[in-house]
Design an enzyme around this catalytic site. Structure first.
Site, PDB file in Angstrom:
ATOM      1  N   GLU A 234       0.881  -1.173   0.000  1.00 43.35           N
ATOM      2  CA  GLU A 234       0.000   0.000   0.000  1.00 43.35           C
ATOM      3  C   GLU A 234       0.910   1.212   0.000  1.00 43.35           C
ATOM      4  OE1 GLU A 234      -1.412   3.254   1.133  1.00 43.35           O
ATOM      5  OE2 GLU A 234      -1.929   2.337   3.055  1.00 43.35           O
ATOM      6  N   CYS A 268      -2.191   8.742   3.062  1.00 44.01           N
ATOM      7  CA  CYS A 268      -2.239   8.292   1.671  1.00 44.01           C
ATOM      8  C   CYS A 268      -3.633   8.438   1.091  1.00 44.01           C
ATOM      9  CB  CYS A 268      -1.784   6.837   1.572  1.00 44.01           C
ATOM     10  SG  CYS A 268      -0.078   6.549   2.069  1.00 44.01           S
TER      11      CYS A 268
END
Length: 461
Positions: A234, A268
């Site tokens: 990720e 993020c």
């Protein structure tokens, strides 16, 4: 980079740790391998009991560990407490649902009648020790969303946390130990990034998960590929937040502010690129800029603070360079954009308009409270701008038109599409991205099965 707690509110180094040497790292690898041999045979019910206990302890520790997180990486303390509560919730979710998520599956006999089998099962078995390379921005949540499903599946964890959150990393090992997990089920490795490659190459480590930067992801993926080991990545995100004419502009602007500055913009999945239909661009821009300007920036230990310091001096330098590059190339600063005086690594909530493709901020992730505004002539252009990014983590769309919703869901290149709301992670929902945002999924049933040996069990007639 030293392994140390450095308070980003004032730059003061509070505590420094010696990195573990080869002998201690080897001892922990041996312990992980030995523990897995027995832990893998425990029942899901026993693991659930231990994970429920860990959740209870985390709830008891919520205030103290929140202050540790805030001291180490600058998260406003109220948000830190919320992070701890979210982690406890995720632990309980996996404790309560893992038995169903990992239950044997039996295909319909008619589908396998020509296989020659009298019975076929699909069983989910643990892989072994899993290396988790985790970032500092959500120092509890990023780890727990790996650890909870991995431990429930019967794996054991080895945590290499970011070097600026060592106290949080050590707390996590202690938490699982106090909950009653066998010694070696979850261990923190106080090591530098340079040591990760050797550990990933070790045959006792069966898989790896990484949340972090593109370069870190490439390095781990390259080694894992060479060693033929499963990975979940990720990585970065530059999520679009699209506003169409039918949207509730007041609500969209209000949520947009939160979506951009959550965790001081160091997320993020924070919305970063705000793409607004030309018919409502001016009205949205005015509301959004007013909301960003009204935020309180200050001491992260103050309950009234909305935006704390950035986690590191280098992080602030990187953000300043992106803003300065955009301004030199013609971007307009609607608010913020000036480096404040005084101690600490603060940066004001900033809105930039007039973004063009030749600006670095158009292609790179702004990891801090900086928003970019785009004007789109129609839905087609909104989709083009949204997809004009190397990242594809998540996305947000604001519209009351169901036909537009259908187009966005079909065409946006992202791991998630959140309609009339901001992106958030939840234990029951799969989480991950496409393109340079990584691959694989965390959370939900997809997440717990990522580090399982999906085994076909065939019985002859």
């Amino acid at each position: 980079m030293p392994i140390a707690t450095v308070n980003p509110a004032n730059g003061e180094t509070l505590r420094t740790y010696e990195a573990m040497g080869e002998e201690e790292t080897e001892r922990r690898l041996q312990l992980a391998e030995a523990t897995f041999r027995t832990y893998r045979t425990t029942t899901v019910e026993e693991r659930a009991r231990l994970l429920h206990r860990a959740a209870d302890l985390l709830d008891e520790d919520r205030r103290s560990i929140a202050e540790v997180m805030t001291t180490e990486m600058g998260k406003p303390v109220g948000q830190a407490r919320a992070e701890a509560a979210k982690c406890a919730k995720a632990m309980r979710w996996y404790a309560d649902h893992a038995a169903d998520l990992l239950a044997d599956e039996e295909p319909d006999p008619s589908d396998v009648k020509d296989s020659g089998a009298s019975r076929v099962l699909v069983r989910y078995r643990p892989l072994g020790p899993v290396l988790a390379v985790m970032p500092w921005n959500f120092p509890l949540w990023q780890v727990v969303r790996f650890a909870a499903p991995a431990l429930m599946a019967g794996n054991v964890g080895l945590l290499k946390h970011a070097s600026n959150v060592p106290q949080t990393a050590l707390y996590l090992e202690d938490l699982f130990h106090r909950a009653g997990f066998p010694e070696g089920c979850f261990q923190t490795l106080l090591i530098g990034s340079a040591a990760v490659d050797d550990i990933l190459r070790d045959e006792r480590v069966r898989a790896a998960t990484l949340t972090g930067s593109e370069p870190a992801g490439r390095a781990v993926a390259a080694t894992a590929g060479e060693m033929i080991k499963k990975t979940v990545l990720e990585l970065g995100g530059s999520d679009p937040f699209v506003v169409m004419p039918s949207a509730d502009l007041d609500r969209a602007a209000e949520v947009a502010v939160t979506a951009r500055v959550q965790n001081t913009g160091q997320s993020c999945i924070a919305a970063k690129r705000f793409i607004v239909h030309t018919d409502v661009y001016d009205a949205f821009a005015e509301r959004f800029t007013r909301g960003m300007r009204a935020l309180t920036t200050g001491d992260p230990m103050d309950e009234d603070t909305d935006v704390g310091p950035l986690a590191s001096e280098q992080g602030r330098k990187d953000l300043v360079e992106l803003v300065d590059d955009a301004v030199r190339s013609g971007a307009r600063v609607l608010c913020g954009g000036e480096l404040p005086d005084g101690p600490g690594w603060y940066y004001p909530p900033t809105v930039l308009a007039g973004i063009t493709r030749d600006m670095r901020v158009h292609r790179e992730e702004a990891f801090g409270p900086v928003a970019t505004l785009y004007r789109a002539a129609d839905l087609d252009e909104a989709v083009l701008i949204a997809n004009d990014s190397p990242f594809g983590l998540s996305s947000n769309v604001w519209t009351r038109d169901e036909a537009e919703v259908g187009r966005f869901v079909r065409d946006l290149e992202a791991g998630g599409v959140f309609v009339n709301g901001m992106t958030a992670s939840h234990p029951a929902l799969p989480f991950g991205g496409v393109k340079r945002s990584g691959y694989g999924r965390e959370l939900s049933g997809h997440g717990i099965r990522e580090f399982c040996n999906i085994t076909t069990v065939w019985h002859g007639a």
